[in-house]
Write a protein that holds these residues in place. Structure first.
Motif, PDB file in Angstrom:
ATOM      1  N   ASN B  51      49.009  44.726  41.580  1.00  0.00           N
ATOM      2  CA  ASN B  51      47.789  44.405  40.822  1.00  0.00           C
ATOM      3  C   ASN B  51      48.126  44.266  39.344  1.00  0.00           C
ATOM      4  O   ASN B  51      47.664  45.062  38.512  1.00  0.00           O
ATOM      5  N   ILE B  53      47.157  42.207  37.200  1.00  0.00           N
ATOM      6  CA  ILE B  53      46.042  41.772  36.342  1.00  0.00           C
ATOM      7  C   ILE B  53      45.235  42.978  35.863  1.00  0.00           C
ATOM      8  O   ILE B  53      45.009  43.163  34.674  1.00  0.00           O
ATOM      9  N   HIS B  54      44.751  43.787  36.808  1.00  0.00           N
ATOM     10  CA  HIS B  54      43.877  44.890  36.411  1.00  0.00           C
ATOM     11  C   HIS B  54      44.590  46.249  36.439  1.00  0.00           C
ATOM     12  O   HIS B  54      44.100  47.198  35.848  1.00  0.00           O
ATOM     13  N   ARG B  65      50.957  40.936  51.446  1.00  0.00           N
ATOM     14  CA  ARG B  65      50.151  40.154  50.506  1.00  0.00           C
ATOM     15  C   ARG B  65      49.060  41.033  49.882  1.00  0.00           C
ATOM     16  O   ARG B  65      48.180  41.537  50.595  1.00  0.00           O
ATOM     17  N   PRO B  66      49.088  41.217  48.576  1.00  0.00           N
ATOM     18  CA  PRO B  66      48.170  42.152  47.926  1.00  0.00           C
ATOM     19  C   PRO B  66      46.818  41.543  47.559  1.00  0.00           C
ATOM     20  O   PRO B  66      46.718  40.345  47.267  1.00  0.00           O
ATOM     21  N   LEU B  67      45.811  42.388  47.545  1.00  0.00           N
ATOM     22  CA  LEU B  67      44.464  42.018  47.100  1.00  0.00           C
ATOM     23  C   LEU B  67      43.864  43.153  46.291  1.00  0.00           C
ATOM     24  O   LEU B  67      43.965  44.316  46.692  1.00  0.00           O
ATOM     25  N   ALA B  68      43.186  42.805  45.199  1.00  0.00           N
ATOM     26  CA  ALA B  68      42.511  43.816  44.387  1.00  0.00           C
ATOM     27  C   ALA B  68      41.013  43.540  44.348  1.00  0.00           C
ATOM     28  O   ALA B  68      40.559  42.506  44.833  1.00  0.00           O
ATOM     29  N   GLU B  69      40.263  44.457  43.766  1.00  0.00           N
ATOM     30  CA  GLU B  69      38.791  44.399  43.613  1.00  0.00           C
ATOM     31  C   GLU B  69      38.113  44.773  44.928  1.00  0.00           C
ATOM     32  O   GLU B  69      38.128  43.997  45.897  1.00  0.00           O
ATOM     33  N   VAL B  72      35.852  42.265  46.874  1.00  0.00           N
ATOM     34  CA  VAL B  72      36.665  41.160  47.414  1.00  0.00           C
ATOM     35  C   VAL B  72      37.424  41.643  48.655  1.00  0.00           C
ATOM     36  O   VAL B  72      37.491  40.947  49.681  1.00  0.00           O
ATOM     37  N   GLU B  75      35.150  41.950  51.799  1.00  0.00           N
ATOM     38  CA  GLU B  75      34.884  40.666  52.468  1.00  0.00           C
ATOM     39  C   GLU B  75      36.119  40.199  53.239  1.00  0.00           C
ATOM     40  O   GLU B  75      36.002  39.641  54.338  1.00  0.00           O
ATOM     41  N   TYR B  76      37.289  40.427  52.649  1.00  0.00           N
ATOM     42  CA  TYR B  76      38.533  40.064  53.348  1.00  0.00           C
ATOM     43  C   TYR B  76      38.660  40.839  54.655  1.00  0.00           C
ATOM     44  O   TYR B  76      39.001  40.268  55.701  1.00  0.00           O
ATOM     45  N   ARG B  99      25.693  40.012  49.065  1.00  0.00           N
ATOM     46  CA  ARG B  99      26.600  39.869  47.917  1.00  0.00           C
ATOM     47  C   ARG B  99      25.872  40.165  46.611  1.00  0.00           C
ATOM     48  O   ARG B  99      26.401  40.819  45.712  1.00  0.00           O
ATOM     49  N   ARG B 103      26.836  43.322  44.056  1.00  0.00           N
ATOM     50  CA  ARG B 103      27.150  43.073  42.643  1.00  0.00           C
ATOM     51  C   ARG B 103      26.177  43.803  41.720  1.00  0.00           C
ATOM     52  O   ARG B 103      26.555  44.267  40.646  1.00  0.00           O
TER      53      ARG B 103
END
Lengths: 226, 226
Positions: B51, B53-54, B65-69, B72, B75-76, B99, B103
């Motif tokens: 991560n 970015i954050h 394969r990484p995912l953040a947030e 998000v 939903e993945y 959604r 949020r």
């Protein structure tokens, strides 16, 4: 003949990058809709009724059912009119990345640019400039094709990043700032040109001089209140 | 036997409401995963790599394969392990609303509660309290069933709102604030009890006294720096 999806209404403001996102998505999909121009200093009863939570544009009303928040609306449009021009990728991982980068533009890029351009305090403004350049560099690194959506496809990240392609240069002109230059960000700069020249996008951008005028007035009101 | 979806890793912090969201989703889906506890004062090289970015938790890594947030990631997870316990509704309009409200919790509720509890300035704190009560009232009005996801289903809005069910009462105890009361918000209060008592949720909540201790220390550091 296209399947009949009923009545589509959009409440927007001509200069709003968020409202334009929705118009571009609807037109890429070939959806017929009625557009209502709002006056944000005198919001219509319908806007308040349809978006009581945020009282902001854009609001999409589909067969009487309202939706707010531009990125939420873009996904709704993609899922509802699914046969033409996909806005999100097909694979779950690619979809997740598209959501991540769209949010990055809203949560990091846009606030940084706003801070760089429209803060009275010089130190805060410099911090905003630094954060803006960092954000733009990240997008420069992420951009692998002509568009974020692929070599030929405008996707949700392109539509979200429209602010960078059109509104950012207008802000730069209005306040005398240089962020998105061809020297620093050649891929992103070229993308901005390609994106704003896409026929559907071009048709749905506001008049540049009016947007520059709006940002000049905003800048003047901030420097006056220092 | 379940289809093999490969290796799933989660980087989190025990007390983080965002990391817990992902754990709850994975366990509702029955996904096997390896959990890595991070120390946010001394972030691992892997977290920074996954991560960049954050540099925040949670990060989900699926087959490398990484995912953040967290939203998000939720939903993945729903799109990848789609056959068991849907987290988002099926219909596009209901999905869009889910959604929107997820949020709303992140963008309105949580910042308001944080402002109400952890701001040194009294006026700002009062404003935070007012905004928190407004946000809770909105959620009280939105809640039509036992859970936001339906009478029997925990959905993405429930998972996102976990902060209100568990962390908010801990904050209230730590700083001596009363926001989510049975008198003011009977439906939301009952929802909080039902949600935290759901077996999968209960198993994935941190120890309450440690969370209260964390918030007490945060409150002390803010009042000390006044």
């Amino acid at each position: 003949m296209a399947k009949d999806y009923g009545e589509v209404e959009l409440f927007g403001v001509g200069g709003s990058p968020f409202a334009r996102r929705v118009q571009i998505a609807l037109e890429l999909k070939g959806v017929q809709y009625t557009y209502f121009e709002e006056d944000l200093r005198n919001k219509s009863d319908l806007l308040i009724k349809y978006n009581p939570i945020h009282k902001k544009v854009p609001v999409l009303v589909h067969n009487g059912r309202p939706l707010a928040e531009s990125l939420v609306i873009l996904e709704y449009i993609d899922e509802t009119w699914e046969n033409h021009h996909p806005i999100l990728p097909q694979q779950p991982y690619d979809r997740a990345l598209a959501r991540f980068w769209s949010r990055f533009i809203d949560d990091k890029c846009m606030p940084a640019i706003s801070k760089a351009a429209f803060t009275a305090d010089k130190e805060e403004r410099d911090k905003g400039t630094e954060e803006s350049l960092e954000s733009l560099q990240i997008l420069e690194n992420v951009l692998k094709h002509k568009f974020f959506g692929g070599e030929t496809t405008i996707g949700i990240v392109d539509i979200a990043a429209g602010f960078i392609a059109f509104w950012l240069p207008a802000i730069e002109e209005a306040v005398g700032l240089k962020l998105l230059t061809n020297e620093k960000f050649p891929k992103l700069y070229k993308w901005g040109e390609d994106y704003t020249n896409h026929p559907v996008v071009k048709k749905n951008l506001p008049q540049r001089d009016r947007v520059v005028g709006f940002f000049k007035a905003r800048y003047a009101s901030i420097t006056a209140s220092k």
